[in-house]
Scaffold this motif. Structure first.
Motif, PDB file in Angstrom:
ATOM      1  N   TRP A 119     -28.872  39.955  58.185  1.00  0.00           N
ATOM      2  CA  TRP A 119     -28.112  38.803  57.703  1.00  0.00           C
ATOM      3  C   TRP A 119     -28.609  37.529  58.390  1.00  0.00           C
ATOM      4  O   TRP A 119     -28.854  36.508  57.732  1.00  0.00           O
ATOM      5  N   GLY A 120     -28.774  37.585  59.699  1.00  0.00           N
ATOM      6  CA  GLY A 120     -29.294  36.419  60.412  1.00  0.00           C
ATOM      7  C   GLY A 120     -30.699  36.058  59.985  1.00  0.00           C
ATOM      8  O   GLY A 120     -31.007  34.876  59.738  1.00  0.00           O
ATOM      9  N   LEU A 121     -31.565  37.047  59.870  1.00  0.00           N
ATOM     10  CA  LEU A 121     -32.945  36.791  59.456  1.00  0.00           C
ATOM     11  C   LEU A 121     -32.991  36.231  58.040  1.00  0.00           C
ATOM     12  O   LEU A 121     -33.744  35.291  57.749  1.00  0.00           O
ATOM     13  N   GLY A 122     -32.175  36.803  57.154  1.00  0.00           N
ATOM     14  CA  GLY A 122     -32.153  36.316  55.775  1.00  0.00           C
ATOM     15  C   GLY A 122     -31.674  34.884  55.679  1.00  0.00           C
ATOM     16  O   GLY A 122     -32.198  34.088  54.886  1.00  0.00           O
ATOM     17  N   THR A 123     -30.675  34.538  56.498  1.00  0.00           N
ATOM     18  CA  THR A 123     -30.179  33.166  56.503  1.00  0.00           C
ATOM     19  C   THR A 123     -31.239  32.212  57.022  1.00  0.00           C
ATOM     20  O   THR A 123     -31.396  31.087  56.518  1.00  0.00           O
ATOM     21  N   ALA A 124     -31.998  32.654  58.025  1.00  0.00           N
ATOM     22  CA  ALA A 124     -33.106  31.831  58.528  1.00  0.00           C
ATOM     23  C   ALA A 124     -34.153  31.612  57.450  1.00  0.00           C
ATOM     24  O   ALA A 124     -34.678  30.507  57.289  1.00  0.00           O
ATOM     25  N   VAL A 125     -34.454  32.661  56.698  1.00  0.00           N
ATOM     26  CA  VAL A 125     -35.438  32.562  55.604  1.00  0.00           C
ATOM     27  C   VAL A 125     -34.990  31.537  54.569  1.00  0.00           C
ATOM     28  O   VAL A 125     -35.773  30.726  54.065  1.00  0.00           O
ATOM     29  N   ALA A 126     -33.708  31.571  54.232  1.00  0.00           N
ATOM     30  CA  ALA A 126     -33.199  30.721  53.155  1.00  0.00           C
ATOM     31  C   ALA A 126     -32.949  29.283  53.580  1.00  0.00           C
ATOM     32  O   ALA A 126     -33.147  28.354  52.789  1.00  0.00           O
ATOM     33  N   ARG A 127     -32.535  29.072  54.844  1.00  0.00           N
ATOM     34  CA  ARG A 127     -31.952  27.777  55.180  1.00  0.00           C
ATOM     35  C   ARG A 127     -32.589  27.033  56.345  1.00  0.00           C
ATOM     36  O   ARG A 127     -32.294  25.855  56.529  1.00  0.00           O
ATOM     37  N   SER A 128     -33.404  27.680  57.155  1.00  0.00           N
ATOM     38  CA  SER A 128     -33.966  26.961  58.291  1.00  0.00           C
ATOM     39  C   SER A 128     -34.888  25.844  57.821  1.00  0.00           C
ATOM     40  O   SER A 128     -35.700  26.038  56.912  1.00  0.00           O
ATOM     41  N   PRO A 129     -34.801  24.658  58.444  1.00  0.00           N
ATOM     42  CA  PRO A 129     -35.721  23.576  58.082  1.00  0.00           C
ATOM     43  C   PRO A 129     -37.115  23.770  58.663  1.00  0.00           C
ATOM     44  O   PRO A 129     -38.043  23.058  58.273  1.00  0.00           O
ATOM     45  N   ALA A 130     -37.276  24.737  59.561  1.00  0.00           N
ATOM     46  CA  ALA A 130     -38.575  24.967  60.207  1.00  0.00           C
ATOM     47  C   ALA A 130     -39.350  26.033  59.438  1.00  0.00           C
ATOM     48  O   ALA A 130     -38.897  27.182  59.337  1.00  0.00           O
ATOM     49  N   TRP A 132     -42.031  27.740  60.139  1.00  0.00           N
ATOM     50  CA  TRP A 132     -42.450  28.929  60.866  1.00  0.00           C
ATOM     51  C   TRP A 132     -41.286  29.868  61.135  1.00  0.00           C
ATOM     52  O   TRP A 132     -41.460  31.096  61.196  1.00  0.00           O
ATOM     53  N   VAL A 133     -40.081  29.308  61.279  1.00  0.00           N
ATOM     54  CA  VAL A 133     -38.900  30.149  61.428  1.00  0.00           C
ATOM     55  C   VAL A 133     -38.657  30.919  60.137  1.00  0.00           C
ATOM     56  O   VAL A 133     -38.364  32.129  60.148  1.00  0.00           O
ATOM     57  N   ARG A 134     -38.768  30.245  59.005  1.00  0.00           N
ATOM     58  CA  ARG A 134     -38.595  30.920  57.717  1.00  0.00           C
ATOM     59  C   ARG A 134     -39.631  32.028  57.545  1.00  0.00           C
ATOM     60  O   ARG A 134     -39.313  33.136  57.086  1.00  0.00           O
ATOM     61  N   GLU A 135     -40.865  31.740  57.926  1.00  0.00           N
ATOM     62  CA  GLU A 135     -41.936  32.727  57.740  1.00  0.00           C
ATOM     63  C   GLU A 135     -41.751  33.940  58.649  1.00  0.00           C
ATOM     64  O   GLU A 135     -41.876  35.088  58.196  1.00  0.00           O
ATOM     65  N   GLY A 137     -38.989  34.882  60.053  1.00  0.00           N
ATOM     66  CA  GLY A 137     -37.778  35.574  59.624  1.00  0.00           C
ATOM     67  C   GLY A 137     -38.047  36.494  58.453  1.00  0.00           C
ATOM     68  O   GLY A 137     -37.501  37.610  58.380  1.00  0.00           O
ATOM     69  N   LEU A 138     -38.889  36.063  57.526  1.00  0.00           N
ATOM     70  CA  LEU A 138     -39.195  36.878  56.354  1.00  0.00           C
ATOM     71  C   LEU A 138     -39.969  38.145  56.738  1.00  0.00           C
ATOM     72  O   LEU A 138     -39.730  39.223  56.185  1.00  0.00           O
ATOM     73  N   VAL A 139     -40.884  38.017  57.694  1.00  0.00           N
ATOM     74  CA  VAL A 139     -41.644  39.185  58.150  1.00  0.00           C
ATOM     75  C   VAL A 139     -40.688  40.229  58.725  1.00  0.00           C
ATOM     76  O   VAL A 139     -40.734  41.419  58.373  1.00  0.00           O
ATOM     77  N   ALA A 140     -39.803  39.795  59.622  1.00  0.00           N
ATOM     78  CA  ALA A 140     -38.876  40.726  60.265  1.00  0.00           C
ATOM     79  C   ALA A 140     -37.857  41.274  59.268  1.00  0.00           C
ATOM     80  O   ALA A 140     -37.511  42.464  59.307  1.00  0.00           O
ATOM     81  N   PHE A 141     -37.366  40.414  58.369  1.00  0.00           N
ATOM     82  CA  PHE A 141     -36.425  40.881  57.357  1.00  0.00           C
ATOM     83  C   PHE A 141     -37.071  41.950  56.481  1.00  0.00           C
ATOM     84  O   PHE A 141     -36.477  43.002  56.218  1.00  0.00           O
TER      85      PHE A 141
END
Length: 350
Positions: A119-130, A132-135, A137-141
């Motif tokens: 849930w945390g990783l998915g939220t980072a993927v969808a909403r983080s302005p950074a 590299w955080v989105r990327e 997060g997507l790998v780990a998710f």
């Protein structure tokens, strides 16, 4: 037929108008360069209890929900993301408990912490302005999304993360499959209107189960009917109203046919209901669901069974529970994150 929510307004549904902006001061107080400490005595960190993936993941959710995060909040999100990627093993499972000595005290598993991590990783993927955080997060998710838990709650949390990923990557096959499986794990509501809940017992974070069914209804293929999730949530919300105010199922839970107690209410129940009602309002287009969000905000501000605030304005921390004699004044991570998550919804009317 679509489930609807009663529109009666009481004091408990109006206090949201005075809701403060969420404060991250206590969250920062509970955090260090490794992660987020789980417990506090009043507002003072109890380092001896260490960290848990459950809370770090919830922390990443609320940080990434901030529409304009400060540099400090971005750094905190980075720290929480690093914690989660460190907790994950090569097969997609997660450790949950890390001691203050930076050693894991458990083996990787697929409990609630796995679901909340996704849930945390998915939220980072969808909403983080950074980016590299989105990327990252997507790998780990994506690694974690290949696994399945036998626990409906864990699957519900993971499904909410999958729904977040699909917001940004609608063609993500693993996320769509995980969301569909999460709704199946929760199950369909019972036909008995007196107890339509899929399980015979209400336990914790109950509204998250209804919420994942609601969001899964939006899948292109294999999603449940929207009315199933709305019916579950409408009943859950109505059964937790007492004299027009929110009175959530306590920590001991509530079994069908048994006496229901009203003490030891936990902030996580309130936050889960706020999230689910906000999602229901968005998905269904029915603004009546916003009453549930308002009542959840009101619960923290004092519209509860004892008429007492469930947070400390001086620290920004949330109290750990509403007992028969008043608030548990300890301000741990879970309760503080529940406060922040609920107050974030007040922006719906700003």
């Amino acid at each position: 037929m679509t489930a609807t929510v009663g529109r009666s307004r009481t004091t408990s549904s109006r206090r949201w108008a005075t809701a403060p902006a969420p404060s991250f001061a206590h969250l920062a107080r509970l955090s260090d360069d490794t992660g987020l400490f789980e417990h506090a005595r009043h507002a003072i960190v109890r380092r001896e209890h260490g960290y848990c993936t459950d809370d770090v993941a919830r922390g990443l959710v609320v940080l990434c929900r901030e529409p304009e995060p400060t540099a400090e909040l971005l750094r905190l999100a980075e720290r929480y993301l690093a914690f989660l990627t460190h907790a994950q093993d090569a097969a997609g499972a997660f450790h949950n408990r890390l001691g203050h000595d930076r050693r894991w005290t458990d083996e990787p598993g697929l409990g609630d912490w796995w679901g909340r991590a996704l849930w945390g990783l998915g939220t980072a993927v969808a909403r983080s302005p950074a980016a590299w955080v989105r990327e990252e997060g997507l790998v780990a998710f994506s690694r974690g999304a290949t696994r399945r838990s036998p626990a409906p709650h864990a699957m519900a949390f993971a499904g909410l993360g999958a729904a977040e990923v699909l917001r940004r990557h609608p063609g993500h096959v693993a996320a769509a499959a995980l969301l569909a499986d999460a709704a199946s794990a929760v199950g369909a509501p019972d036909t008995d209107a007196r107890w339509p809940w899929p399980q015979q017992r209400l336990t914790y974070a109950n509204a998250a189960l209804a919420e994942v069914v609601i969001v899964a209804s939006q899948l292109r293929h294999g999603g449940p009917p929207l009315d199933e999730g709305l019916r579950m949530l409408a009943w859950l919300r109505d059964v937790q109203l007492r004299d027009g105010r929110l009175s959530v199922v306590p920590a001991a839970g509530w079994r069908r046919g048994a006496v229901r107690f009203h003490h030891d209410q936990q902030p996580i129940e309130v936050a889960a209901l706020a999230d689910a009602c906000a999602t229901a309002a968005t998905v269904s287009g029915d603004p009546a669901w916003d009453d549930g969000v308002r009542q959840a905000i009101g619960w923290f501000l004092g519209d509860n069974d004892l008429g007492t605030p469930m947070w400390d304005p001086g620290t920004g921390g949330g109290y750990d529970g509403l007992t028969a004699h008043g608030p548990n004044l300890n301000q741990g991570a879970e309760s503080t994150l529940a406060l922040i998550a609920t107050l974030q919804h007040a922006r719906r009317w700003s």
